[in-house]
Enzyme design. Sequence first.
Site: not given
Length: 238
Positions: A95, A99, A167, A181-182, A198
Site C-alpha cells: 500500500g 518512497t 515511512a 517501514f523505512a 508518499c
Amino acid sequence: MNTLINKKVQFQDLGLIDYQEAWHYQEKIFAETISVKTQNRGLEAANQQMTPNFLLFCQHPHVYTLGKSGKSDHLLLEEDDLANKQAKYYRINRGGDITYHGPGQIVGYPILDLDNFFTDIHVYMRTLEEAIILTLADYGLQAGRIAGLTGVWLDFEAQKNPRKICALGVKASRWVTMHGFALNVNTDLSYFGNIIPCGIEDKAVTSLAAEMGREIDLQEVSDKLKNHLAQLFSMELQ
C-alpha cells in the site's frame, strides 16, 4: 485460524542488499507461510504446523518504489536521470505511494502471521509506528503521528514544520504481512527531492542524523528498534 500460536520470530540482518533481491526473498517467505496456513486448514489440530515469523532488517542501494495507490508522476525524474543518480525504480504490491530507500536507512520487513499476535491491520500499523516513536525517544526526540497520514513525524502537534522521519507501507494476505517501514537514520535526504514523498507535497522529510546534528551509529539504532518491536509484539526473537 491456527490453533498453534508461535511467538518466535527469526531475526535476520540482510545488510546492504538490492531492493529486488530482498523483495523476492520476502515473497518466498510470504508464500511459504501462507502455504503452511492453507495446509493447516484441512488438518486436525494435532497434525498442524506452527507458522513461522520473520523480522528482516536491511539497507538498500538508492531506489524509488511506488505502491499500489501511488501516482507515477510523483517520481520527478526521467529514466536517464535515475541512471545518473545510480538509482532504480520499481512498482510494487504494498500500500501507499512513492518512497525512497537508500544507504543509512533502516528498512524493516516483518513477515508475520498475525494469527500469532493479533488480527488487526490498524493495530499492526500503529504498533510498528510505536516502536519507531520509542526508538526516537531513546535519542531525546519527541515523535508521533499525524491524523490521516501513515508514518512517524516530528513536530506532529503544532505542525509548524512537520517532518517525516519514517515511512510505512505494508501488504497483508490471510493475516500474513510483508513490506514494512523505512527509518531515516543517516540517509542522504537530497534523494527525497526527486519525488513527492508518499504523495505529500506540503511536508518535509528528515533523518535522525539531521535532527541530532551528527552521524548516528546505525547498529545502535537497529538494536534499540529491534528490542522495542520485540517488547510491543511480545516476540521471542531468535
